[in-house]
Design a protein around this motif. Structure first.
Motif, PDB file in Angstrom:
ATOM      1  N   SER A 106      -1.478  -4.320   2.457  1.00 14.87           N
ATOM      2  CA  SER A 106      -2.105  -4.390   1.011  1.00 14.87           C
ATOM      3  C   SER A 106      -2.580  -5.979   0.702  1.00 14.87           C
ATOM      4  O   SER A 106      -3.211  -5.951  -0.011  1.00 14.87           O
ATOM      5  N   THR A 107      -1.867  -6.943   1.630  1.00 12.82           N
ATOM      6  CA  THR A 107      -2.444  -8.458   1.141  1.00 12.82           C
ATOM      7  C   THR A 107      -3.249  -8.910   2.352  1.00 12.82           C
ATOM      8  O   THR A 107      -3.361 -10.059   2.265  1.00 12.82           O
ATOM      9  N   ASP A 128       7.774  -4.459   3.025  1.00 16.04           N
ATOM     10  CA  ASP A 128       8.552  -4.112   1.948  1.00 16.04           C
ATOM     11  C   ASP A 128       9.954  -3.657   2.229  1.00 16.04           C
ATOM     12  O   ASP A 128      10.975  -4.436   1.938  1.00 16.04           O
ATOM     13  N   CYS A 175       0.870  -1.053   0.043  1.00 10.66           N
ATOM     14  CA  CYS A 175      -0.241  -0.044   0.155  1.00 10.66           C
ATOM     15  C   CYS A 175       0.912   1.232   0.155  1.00 10.66           C
ATOM     16  O   CYS A 175       0.670   2.276  -0.871  1.00 10.66           O
ATOM     17  N   HIS A 224       9.083  -5.979  -5.322  1.00 13.09           N
ATOM     18  CA  HIS A 224       8.782  -5.963  -3.699  1.00 13.09           C
ATOM     19  C   HIS A 224      10.260  -6.148  -3.117  1.00 13.09           C
ATOM     20  O   HIS A 224      10.850  -7.117  -3.301  1.00 13.09           O
TER      21      HIS A 224
HETATM   22  C1  LIG Z   1       7.972 -11.512  -4.108  1.00  7.43           C
HETATM   23  C2  LIG Z   1       6.545 -11.148  -3.393  1.00  7.43           C
HETATM   24  N1  LIG Z   1       6.232 -11.759  -2.394  1.00  7.43           N
HETATM   25  C3  LIG Z   1       5.091 -11.484  -1.836  1.00  7.43           C
HETATM   26  C4  LIG Z   1       4.289 -10.456  -2.536  1.00  7.43           C
HETATM   27  C5  LIG Z   1       2.831 -10.091  -1.628  1.00  7.43           C
HETATM   28  N2  LIG Z   1       2.990  -8.692  -1.085  1.00  7.43           N
HETATM   29  C6  LIG Z   1       2.561  -7.522  -1.746  1.00  7.43           C
HETATM   30  S1  LIG Z   1       2.763  -6.342  -0.720  1.00  7.43           S
HETATM   31  C7  LIG Z   1       3.306  -7.235   0.718  1.00  7.43           C
HETATM   32  C8  LIG Z   1       3.260  -6.881   1.877  1.00  7.43           C
HETATM   33  C9  LIG Z   1       3.482  -5.254   1.963  1.00  7.43           C
HETATM   34  O1  LIG Z   1       3.748  -4.696   3.251  1.00  7.43           O
HETATM   35  P1  LIG Z   1       4.056  -3.526   3.671  1.00  7.43           P
HETATM   36  O2  LIG Z   1       5.432  -3.142   3.069  1.00  7.43           O
HETATM   37  O3  LIG Z   1       4.339  -3.447   5.287  1.00  7.43           O
HETATM   38  O4  LIG Z   1       3.359  -2.385   3.172  1.00  7.43           O
HETATM   39  P2  LIG Z   1       1.732  -1.755   3.418  1.00  7.43           P
HETATM   40  O5  LIG Z   1       0.706  -2.592   2.357  1.00  7.43           O
HETATM   41  O6  LIG Z   1       1.529  -2.209   4.864  1.00  7.43           O
HETATM   42  O7  LIG Z   1       1.853  -0.450   3.439  1.00  7.43           O
HETATM   43  C10 LIG Z   1       3.311  -8.668   0.099  1.00  7.43           C
HETATM   44  C11 LIG Z   1       3.704  -9.545   1.168  1.00  7.43           C
HETATM   45  C12 LIG Z   1       4.698  -9.898  -3.536  1.00  7.43           C
HETATM   46  N3  LIG Z   1       4.012  -9.108  -4.376  1.00  7.43           N
HETATM   47  N4  LIG Z   1       5.884 -10.388  -4.388  1.00  7.43           N
END
Ligand SMILES: Cc1ncc(C[n+]2csc(CCOP(=O)(O)OP(=O)(O)O)c2C)c(N)n1
Ligand SMILES: [Mg+2]
Length: 269
Positions: A128-129, A97, A53, A70
């Motif tokens: 976001s997931t 991330d 997000c 990512h």
């Molecule tokens: C290689 C890979 N692994 C997992 C994902 C799934 N994924 C997308 S965003 C995310 C987590 C993001 O978390 P954060 O950085 O805390 O962002 P927030 O949404 O909390 O702002 C994951 C596990 C992906 N897109 N690519």
């Protein structure tokens, strides 16, 4: 009504996909405000993010921006800075991330003291997931993947980055508006790796599941009431500090950065 930072925020890209009251708007607003207050030309700024997000916000700032793979924002940012040292390269990333999948890149960019600024929004979950547990989720917290409470302990990201070698390290929450903007400004001006952690509300997951608070403003008030300035810790015991968010500047030092080392090396050849 015109956005007061219309010259820096791409209001033409609105509406956005963020939940009401999310901290992401604050974080990008503060980054834009810091750039504006420093009087930096937006043509000399690149925002880099990964996936999540928080990472999606770069498209709302009026400068060159990348959303990358990512956890790999720092690899792209390092390349940009090495290729064009005159640019101000700012990584805006989430806790997952930046410190989960991207944790290795984060510590090594700090160790190498790459001249970058990282602003990491720590909302304590992979928002976001679906709000899954992250390396920053508090112990005992209920999330969709920790239905019996988180049995792990979270990272203290500022301690981690201090140990890794960052030359500027600070933590604030979304309650601490002015100090956070000042820290981002300091970080951008630093000749080296700077790290600013912003503990911020994800009303949908951190609020609902972890804090059991349903309004964004209640989350911000919770940050206000549960944080303590580093300078005020005094003789408080470990137990008294256990559930407190310690905010302030933890590192502010000078050390030659990677790009400068390369420039010196080339000068000798
Ligand atoms: C290689 C890979 N692994 C997992 C994902 C799934 N994924 C997308 S965003 C995310 C987590 C993001 O978390 P954060 O950085 O805390 O962002 P927030 O949404 O909390 O702002 C994951 C596990 C992906 N897109 N690519
Ligand atoms: Mg997150």
């Amino acid at each position: 009504m015109e956005h007061p930072l219309k010259k820096l925020i791409k209001t033409e890209n609105l509406p956005h996909e963020f939940c009401p009251g999310c901290a992401i708007g604050q974080v990008y607003h503060w980054v834009a405000r810091a750039i504006d207050e420093l009087g930096i030309d937006m043509n000399k700024v690149v925002l880099v993010s990964g996936i999540g997000c928080c990472a999606r916000g770069v498209r709302f700032v009026r400068c060159d921006a990348l959303t990358t793979l990512h956890g790999r924002a720092l690899a792209f940012a390092t390349g940009i800075k090495l290729a064009n040292p005159n640019l101000n390269v700012i990584v805006v990333t989430g806790d997952g991330d930046g410190s989960g999948i991207g944790g290795n890149h984060l510590i090594h960019a700090a160790r190498r003291n790459v001249e970058l600024t990282v602003v990491l929004l720590n909302n304590g979950v992979y928002a976001s997931t679906g709000g899954q547990v992250a390396p920053t989720t508090p112990h005992g917290a209920y999330t969709p993947t920790t239905p019996f409470g988180n049995i792990e302990d979270p990272f203290d990201l500022c301690k981690l980055l201090e140990a890794a070698g960052a030359v500027y390290v600070a933590r604030w929450t979304t309650y601490h508006v002015r100090p956070a903007i000042e820290s981002i400004k300091k970080g951008i001006k630093k000749k080296g790796f700077s790290f600013i952690e912003i503990i911020g509300q994800c009303p949908t997951y951190l609020g609902r599941y972890v804090l059991k608070l349903y309004e964004p403003v209640e989350c911000i008030n919770w940050f206000k009431n549960n944080s303590i300035r580093k300078e005020l810790i005094g003789n408080l015991s470990k137990e008294e500090l256990a559930n407190k968010i310690i905010v302030g500047e933890f590192v502010d030092k000078e050390k030659i950065g990677l790009v400068e080392r390369y420039q010196k090396l080339y000068g000798k050849i």
